[in-house]
Design a protein around this motif. Sequence first.
Motif, PDB file in Angstrom:
ATOM      1  N   SER A   1      23.043  65.067  41.970  1.00  0.00           N
ATOM      2  CA  SER A   1      23.804  63.765  41.844  1.00  0.00           C
ATOM      3  C   SER A   1      23.586  63.232  40.369  1.00  0.00           C
ATOM      4  CB  SER A   1      23.144  62.802  42.867  1.00  0.00           C
ATOM      5  OG  SER A   1      21.673  62.469  42.478  1.00  0.00           O
TER       6      SER A   1
ATOM      7  N   LEU B   1      26.612  59.081  45.494  1.00  0.00           N
ATOM      8  CA  LEU B   1      27.010  59.023  44.104  1.00  0.00           C
ATOM      9  C   LEU B   1      27.949  60.135  43.556  1.00  0.00           C
ATOM     10  CD1 LEU B   1      24.246  56.862  42.154  1.00  0.00           C
ATOM     11  CD2 LEU B   1      26.656  56.160  42.595  1.00  0.00           C
ATOM     12  N   GLU B   2      28.898  59.883  42.989  1.00  0.00           N
ATOM     13  CA  GLU B   2      29.767  60.815  42.370  1.00  0.00           C
ATOM     14  C   GLU B   2      29.866  60.500  40.831  1.00  0.00           C
ATOM     15  OE1 GLU B   2      33.512  60.398  44.365  1.00  0.00           O
ATOM     16  OE2 GLU B   2      32.532  61.130  46.234  1.00  0.00           O
ATOM     17  N   HIS B   3      29.370  59.549  40.511  1.00  0.00           N
ATOM     18  CA  HIS B   3      29.479  59.203  39.090  1.00  0.00           C
ATOM     19  C   HIS B   3      28.089  58.439  38.648  1.00  0.00           C
ATOM     20  CE1 HIS B   3      33.671  59.252  39.516  1.00  0.00           C
ATOM     21  NE2 HIS B   3      33.618  58.734  40.388  1.00  0.00           N
TER      22      HIS B   3
ATOM     23  N   ALA C   1      25.602  55.675  37.418  1.00  0.00           N
ATOM     24  CA  ALA C   1      25.649  54.214  38.093  1.00  0.00           C
ATOM     25  C   ALA C   1      24.702  53.485  37.785  1.00  0.00           C
ATOM     26  CB  ALA C   1      26.121  54.271  39.538  1.00  0.00           C
TER      27      ALA C   1
ATOM     28  N   THR D   1      29.925  44.924  49.245  1.00  0.00           N
ATOM     29  CA  THR D   1      29.754  45.661  47.908  1.00  0.00           C
ATOM     30  C   THR D   1      30.171  44.882  47.154  1.00  0.00           C
ATOM     31  OG1 THR D   1      29.843  47.942  49.076  1.00  0.00           O
ATOM     32  CG2 THR D   1      30.509  47.831  46.657  1.00  0.00           C
TER      33      THR D   1
ATOM     34  N   GLU E   1      31.590  45.322  43.258  1.00  0.00           N
ATOM     35  CA  GLU E   1      31.920  46.369  42.252  1.00  0.00           C
ATOM     36  C   GLU E   1      32.107  45.585  40.675  1.00  0.00           C
ATOM     37  OE1 GLU E   1      35.265  48.558  43.279  1.00  0.00           O
ATOM     38  OE2 GLU E   1      35.147  47.925  45.160  1.00  0.00           O
TER      39      GLU E   1
ATOM     40  N   GLU F   1      32.878  49.593  34.937  1.00  0.00           N
ATOM     41  CA  GLU F   1      32.078  50.123  34.081  1.00  0.00           C
ATOM     42  C   GLU F   1      31.311  49.299  33.363  1.00  0.00           C
ATOM     43  OE1 GLU F   1      33.609  52.906  30.341  1.00  0.00           O
ATOM     44  OE2 GLU F   1      34.374  53.661  32.255  1.00  0.00           O
TER      45      GLU F   1
ATOM     46  N   LEU G   1      29.095  53.365  36.266  1.00  0.00           N
ATOM     47  CA  LEU G   1      29.519  52.271  37.374  1.00  0.00           C
ATOM     48  C   LEU G   1      28.430  51.181  37.421  1.00  0.00           C
ATOM     49  CD1 LEU G   1      31.497  54.303  39.697  1.00  0.00           C
ATOM     50  CD2 LEU G   1      32.606  53.135  38.014  1.00  0.00           C
TER      51      LEU G   1
ATOM     52  N   LEU H   1      29.800  54.136  48.246  1.00  0.00           N
ATOM     53  CA  LEU H   1      31.333  54.771  48.177  1.00  0.00           C
ATOM     54  C   LEU H   1      32.307  53.628  48.012  1.00  0.00           C
ATOM     55  CD1 LEU H   1      31.455  57.243  51.352  1.00  0.00           C
ATOM     56  CD2 LEU H   1      31.336  57.723  48.948  1.00  0.00           C
TER      57      LEU H   1
ATOM     58  N   GLN I   1      32.340  53.036  44.448  1.00  0.00           N
ATOM     59  CA  GLN I   1      33.282  54.097  43.532  1.00  0.00           C
ATOM     60  C   GLN I   1      34.575  54.015  43.801  1.00  0.00           C
ATOM     61  OE1 GLN I   1      30.193  57.717  43.172  1.00  0.00           O
ATOM     62  NE2 GLN I   1      30.112  56.706  45.240  1.00  0.00           N
TER      63      GLN I   1
ATOM     64  N   TYR J   1      36.342  53.900  46.939  1.00  0.00           N
ATOM     65  CA  TYR J   1      36.645  54.352  48.402  1.00  0.00           C
ATOM     66  C   TYR J   1      37.046  53.064  49.147  1.00  0.00           C
ATOM     67  CZ  TYR J   1      35.217  59.151  47.690  1.00  0.00           C
ATOM     68  OH  TYR J   1      34.892  60.598  47.215  1.00  0.00           O
TER      69      TYR J   1
END
Length: 153
Positions: free
Chosen positions: A3, A33-35, A37, A67, A69, A72, A83, A118, A121, A123
């Motif tokens: 990750s 997580l894909e980024h 954060a 959530t 957000e 960045e 993020l 998600l 990020q 989604y």
Amino acid sequence: MPSPEFSLSVQFASAADDLPSRAQVRRWVAAALEHPAEVTVRIVDADEAQALNQDFRKKGYVPNVLTFEYGEVGRDESGRGVLGGDVVICAPVVEREAREQDKPLKHHYAHMTIHGVLHLQGYDHLDPADADIMESREAVILKRFHIPNPYQS
């Protein structure tokens, strides 16, 4: 694949019993997580969840997860965007839903944590195509923890 790097604050603002541990929350966040954060996961009672939902979404009900957000919030050492965001989970709603769905409470906390991360990020599940993508991603992540797909009966 490991990750991405992340910082995590886990806040317990609920009187509920049987809350997940910080380590469990960390594993669920890391898996989703894909980024890179900076994430806060806050577990709250119904009053706080409803107030946040009313104040920020103009919705009067008590949600299971919210959530926030922040987009960045910086860059990591390799120059990738970091993020930022908060995931707020309502303990009484998660407990009720777990009972109603006849599933282990920890499984539902895992699902709500992953669902919130998600969203953080980008989604979403507003239209059916996006919902299919998000739900499929959730199922893949939950499977890593030996948790059944919550969207299959």
